[in-house]
Write a protein that holds these residues in place. Structure first.
Motif, PDB file in Angstrom:
ATOM      1  N   SER A  32     -31.835  30.924  -3.431  1.00 52.52           N
ATOM      2  CA  SER A  32     -32.915  30.803  -3.094  1.00 52.52           C
ATOM      3  C   SER A  32     -33.546  32.598  -3.014  1.00 52.52           C
ATOM      4  O   SER A  32     -32.662  33.241  -3.069  1.00 52.52           O
ATOM      5  N   ASN A  81     -35.220  33.950  -0.720  1.00 54.43           N
ATOM      6  CA  ASN A  81     -35.142  34.527   0.911  1.00 54.43           C
ATOM      7  C   ASN A  81     -33.355  35.063   0.747  1.00 54.43           C
ATOM      8  O   ASN A  81     -33.193  36.242   1.174  1.00 54.43           O
ATOM      9  N   THR A  82     -32.440  34.202   0.115  1.00 56.35           N
ATOM     10  CA  THR A  82     -31.090  34.832   0.052  1.00 56.35           C
ATOM     11  C   THR A  82     -30.983  35.900  -0.577  1.00 56.35           C
ATOM     12  O   THR A  82     -30.276  36.709  -0.199  1.00 56.35           O
TER      13      THR A  82
END
Length: 85
Positions: A50, A52-53
């Protein structure tokens, strides 16, 4: 293999180079980012993760992400190569 997979492989390799350049292990990046070491391994191998990751992992390296336009700017190229006119 499509371009997305190639870009993820390249991203993973670049991330690994940067991690090594700042002298961090995968475990240290995981701890600093709040992620699992397995997630860092996936990132470095080119797996889909992702956004965000990715941001968390990159931040743990003390780095940031930028969007760069890969399109050619023909007006700028004309300026550079024809500056002597």
């Amino acid at each position: 293999m499509n371009n997305i997979n190639l870009d993820l492989k390249s991203l993973g390799a670049t991330f690994k180079r940067e991690r090594l350049a700042v002298g961090l292990t995968q475990a240290e990046v995981a701890k600093k980012s709040g992620l699992r070491r397995e997630t860092i391994i996936q990132l470095e191998s080119g797996a889909s993760i992702s956004a965000n990751t990715l941001i968390q992992a990159v931040s743990a390296l003390g780095k940031s992400i930028a969007i760069v336009d890969r399109r050619l700017d023909y007006d700028r190229l004309d300026e550079v190569f024809n500056a002597d006119r």
